[in-house]
Design a protein around this motif. Structure first.
Motif, short mmCIF file in Angstrom:
data_model
loop_
_atom_site.label_atom_id
_atom_site.label_comp_id
_atom_site.label_asym_id
_atom_site.label_seq_id
_atom_site.Cartn_x
_atom_site.Cartn_y
_atom_site.Cartn_z
N ASN A 196 0.75 -1.38 0.05
CA ASN A 196 0.02 -0.17 0.07
C ASN A 196 0.92 1.34 0.02
O ASN A 196 0.55 2.32 -0.63
CB ASN A 196 -1.06 0.10 1.23
CG ASN A 196 -2.13 -0.98 1.07
OD1 ASN A 196 -2.60 -1.51 0.04
ND2 ASN A 196 -2.46 -1.58 2.30
N VAL A 197 1.91 1.15 0.95
CA VAL A 197 2.66 2.52 1.02
C VAL A 197 3.53 2.72 -0.50
O VAL A 197 3.52 3.64 -1.13
CB VAL A 197 3.78 2.21 1.89
CG1 VAL A 197 5.12 3.16 1.76
CG2 VAL A 197 3.29 2.15 3.25
N ALA A 198 3.92 1.38 -0.95
CA ALA A 198 4.49 1.46 -2.52
C ALA A 198 3.83 2.16 -3.60
O ALA A 198 4.14 3.13 -4.30
CB ALA A 198 5.21 0.25 -2.86
N VAL A 199 2.27 1.59 -3.63
CA VAL A 199 1.47 2.12 -4.66
C VAL A 199 1.02 3.47 -4.25
O VAL A 199 0.79 4.31 -5.29
CB VAL A 199 0.08 1.31 -4.66
CG1 VAL A 199 -0.85 1.81 -5.55
CG2 VAL A 199 0.36 -0.30 -4.92
N ARG A 200 1.06 4.03 -3.20
CA ARG A 200 0.64 5.36 -2.75
C ARG A 200 1.77 6.40 -3.17
O ARG A 200 1.63 7.35 -3.73
CB ARG A 200 0.23 5.57 -1.40
CG ARG A 200 -1.18 5.08 -1.09
CD ARG A 200 -1.52 5.85 0.30
NE ARG A 200 -0.50 5.63 1.40
CZ ARG A 200 -0.54 4.35 2.37
NH1 ARG A 200 -1.55 3.62 2.18
NH2 ARG A 200 0.15 4.44 3.12
N ASN A 201 2.90 5.85 -2.94
CA ASN A 201 4.05 6.66 -3.31
C ASN A 201 4.24 6.75 -4.89
O ASN A 201 4.85 7.80 -5.26
CB ASN A 201 5.47 5.87 -2.93
CG ASN A 201 6.61 6.64 -2.89
OD1 ASN A 201 7.00 7.57 -2.19
ND2 ASN A 201 7.50 6.36 -3.73
N SER A 202 3.83 6.01 -5.52
CA SER A 202 4.04 5.69 -7.07
C SER A 202 3.00 6.79 -7.78
O SER A 202 3.12 6.78 -9.03
CB SER A 202 3.80 4.36 -7.64
OG SER A 202 2.48 3.97 -7.67
N ARG A 203 1.93 7.08 -7.01
CA ARG A 203 0.90 8.01 -7.49
C ARG A 203 1.34 9.24 -8.02
O ARG A 203 2.18 9.96 -7.52
CB ARG A 203 -0.26 8.33 -6.38
CG ARG A 203 -1.37 9.15 -7.02
CD ARG A 203 -2.37 9.01 -5.89
NE ARG A 203 -3.58 9.99 -6.18
CZ ARG A 203 -4.60 10.15 -5.68
NH1 ARG A 203 -4.92 9.43 -4.72
NH2 ARG A 203 -5.59 10.97 -6.22
N ARG A 204 1.09 9.62 -9.45
CA ARG A 204 1.32 10.70 -10.14
C ARG A 204 0.23 11.26 -10.73
O ARG A 204 -0.65 10.48 -11.42
CB ARG A 204 2.58 10.53 -11.14
CG ARG A 204 3.90 9.79 -10.61
CD ARG A 204 4.53 10.83 -9.87
NE ARG A 204 5.89 10.58 -9.34
CZ ARG A 204 5.96 9.88 -8.04
NH1 ARG A 204 5.07 9.75 -7.37
NH2 ARG A 204 7.13 9.49 -7.77
N THR A 205 -0.02 12.60 -10.91
CA THR A 205 -1.16 13.33 -11.57
C THR A 205 -0.67 13.61 -13.17
O THR A 205 0.58 14.24 -13.15
CB THR A 205 -1.63 14.52 -10.74
OG1 THR A 205 -2.12 14.38 -9.68
CG2 THR A 205 -2.61 15.16 -11.85
N ILE A 206 -1.10 12.88 -13.97
CA ILE A 206 -0.42 12.92 -15.42
C ILE A 206 -1.31 13.98 -16.28
O ILE A 206 -0.93 14.13 -17.43
CB ILE A 206 -0.41 11.63 -15.91
CG1 ILE A 206 -1.70 10.85 -15.93
CG2 ILE A 206 0.67 10.64 -15.30
CD1 ILE A 206 -1.67 9.68 -17.00
N TYR A 207 -2.17 14.37 -15.66
CA TYR A 207 -3.14 15.40 -16.32
C TYR A 207 -3.99 15.93 -15.29
O TYR A 207 -4.73 15.32 -14.51
CB TYR A 207 -4.16 14.62 -17.54
CG TYR A 207 -4.92 15.69 -18.24
CD1 TYR A 207 -4.49 16.23 -19.35
CD2 TYR A 207 -6.21 15.85 -17.92
CE1 TYR A 207 -5.13 17.16 -20.01
CE2 TYR A 207 -6.93 16.91 -18.72
CZ TYR A 207 -6.47 17.48 -19.80
OH TYR A 207 -7.03 18.65 -20.52
N SER A 208 -4.22 17.29 -15.63
CA SER A 208 -5.21 18.25 -14.80
C SER A 208 -5.71 19.46 -15.49
O SER A 208 -5.03 20.18 -16.21
CB SER A 208 -4.74 18.42 -13.48
OG SER A 208 -3.56 19.38 -13.58
N ASP A 209 -6.82 19.69 -15.06
CA ASP A 209 -7.42 20.95 -15.65
C ASP A 209 -8.47 21.71 -14.60
O ASP A 209 -9.24 20.82 -14.26
CB ASP A 209 -7.96 20.80 -17.00
CG ASP A 209 -8.34 22.03 -17.77
OD1 ASP A 209 -8.48 23.11 -17.08
OD2 ASP A 209 -8.08 22.12 -19.02
N SER A 210 -8.11 22.84 -14.26
CA SER A 210 -9.02 23.27 -13.16
C SER A 210 -10.24 23.87 -13.32
O SER A 210 -11.17 23.72 -12.71
CB SER A 210 -8.27 24.46 -12.34
OG SER A 210 -7.98 25.54 -13.41
N LEU A 211 -10.36 24.18 -14.99
CA LEU A 211 -11.66 24.51 -15.34
C LEU A 211 -11.82 24.51 -16.68
O LEU A 211 -10.96 24.83 -17.67
CB LEU A 211 -11.83 26.15 -14.78
CG LEU A 211 -13.35 26.91 -15.45
CD1 LEU A 211 -14.54 26.05 -14.54
CD2 LEU A 211 -12.97 28.29 -15.18
#
Length: 294
Positions: free
Chosen positions: A121-136
């Motif tokens: 669980n720690v490893a998977v959470r650590n690998s989390r990356r936001t690869i796309y985002s748009d606020s509006l």
């Protein structure tokens, strides 16, 4: 558990004729501690075979266990039959000892599994990356509806969580709109298609996770799916649109080892404590020992 071990004991006695006419000099009486270990191993073997529904001959299952401890099937039968002659010993005590071994082993295994789950669980959470985002994203004209379709190429194996808040206000003239998310292979075939009807007149959330394997090449997010032939003036607002990526568990764990092998939870003392709690299983079986710690 006691019932099952008792059945194994009874089965051992029934596998051949009674030994009434056999002399003691031909057989060895097995010490209670070793007999408990034999019952323990026989229980595990029997449980495994029952789970897999394997057809087997009982002697073929148990004889290798007896041989591993240096005894024969006749030694085991004779020892069990001899308990009635021993005033200071009871077969039930040996059965209870085998049960205690199994229960303690189960506790250690559960602890090792819990530790491994924590590391994963720690490893998977650590690998989390936001690869796309748009606020509006605000779309009020048909020519701008392309902004409601996002395609992410060069997708790698892992999980992708798509989240956003959306609102279709009263100015939107389309009768029915849907959100569609899917993965695509190189030949454009779709995998994991998810479709949900969009709600009107109030802000709503979308939160969905898709999994990509090595055949997937792109992820498609489409907030513009009107009924065929009914594309009218839109009035749609997306807020906090985001795509988060996580590595598969094994790859995430390997990545975390490389980053934190000598600090925090992956210090050698931590790894040694997990090894000690895992019944001395081989390092490659537990997956908990990094290469440099072996």
């Amino acid at each position: 558990m006691k019932r099952y071990i008792t059945r194994i004991v009874a089965l051992l006695l029934l596998l051949s004729p009674l030994l009434g006419g056999v002399g003691c000099k031909h057989h060895t009486i097995i010490p209670d501690d070793e007999l408990a270990l034999i019952f323990h191993d026989a229980f595990l073997a029997n449980s495994y075979l029952n789970k897999t529904n394997a057809k087997r001959d009982s002697l073929l299952v148990y004889e290798p266990i007896f041989e591993r401890y240096g005894y024969t099937t006749e030694d085991v039968r004779y020892t069990i039959g001899n308990f009635s002659k021993r005033k200071s010993a009871r077969l039930g005590d040996v059965v209870e000892q085998a049960i205690t071994l199994l229960e303690n082993e189960g506790l250690r295994l559960n602890k090792a599994v819990a530790a491994l789950d924590t590391v994963n669980n720690v490893a998977v959470r650590n690998s989390r990356r936001t690869i796309y985002s748009d606020s509006l994203v605000r779309v009020t004209r048909l020519k701008d509806t392309a902004d409601l379709r996002i395609t992410l190429d060069s997708i790698r194996p892992g999980t992708y969580t798509i989240s956003s808040r959306y609102e279709i206000d009263s100015l939107d003239e389309n009768r029915s709109l849907r959100i569609q998310l899917w993965m695509e292979r190189e030949d454009s075939t779709r995998m994991g298609l998810f479709t949900v009807q969009m709600r009107r007149g109030t802000e709503a959330d979308i939160d969905r996770t898709l999994t990509a394997d090595s055949t997937i090449r792109r992820l498609v997010i489409n907030f513009w799916n009107p009924l065929r032939g009914q594309q009218k003036r839109p009035s749609i607002t997306l807020r906090d649109l985001k795509v988060d990526f996580r590595l598969p568990v094994e790859e995430a764990r390997d990545s975390l080892y490389e980053q934190q092998l000598n600090i925090r939870i992956f210090a050698h003392d931590f790894l040694r404590s997990i090894e000690a709690d895992s019944l001395a299983l081989p390092a490659d079986t537990t997956g908990l020992v990094a290469p440099s710690a072996r």
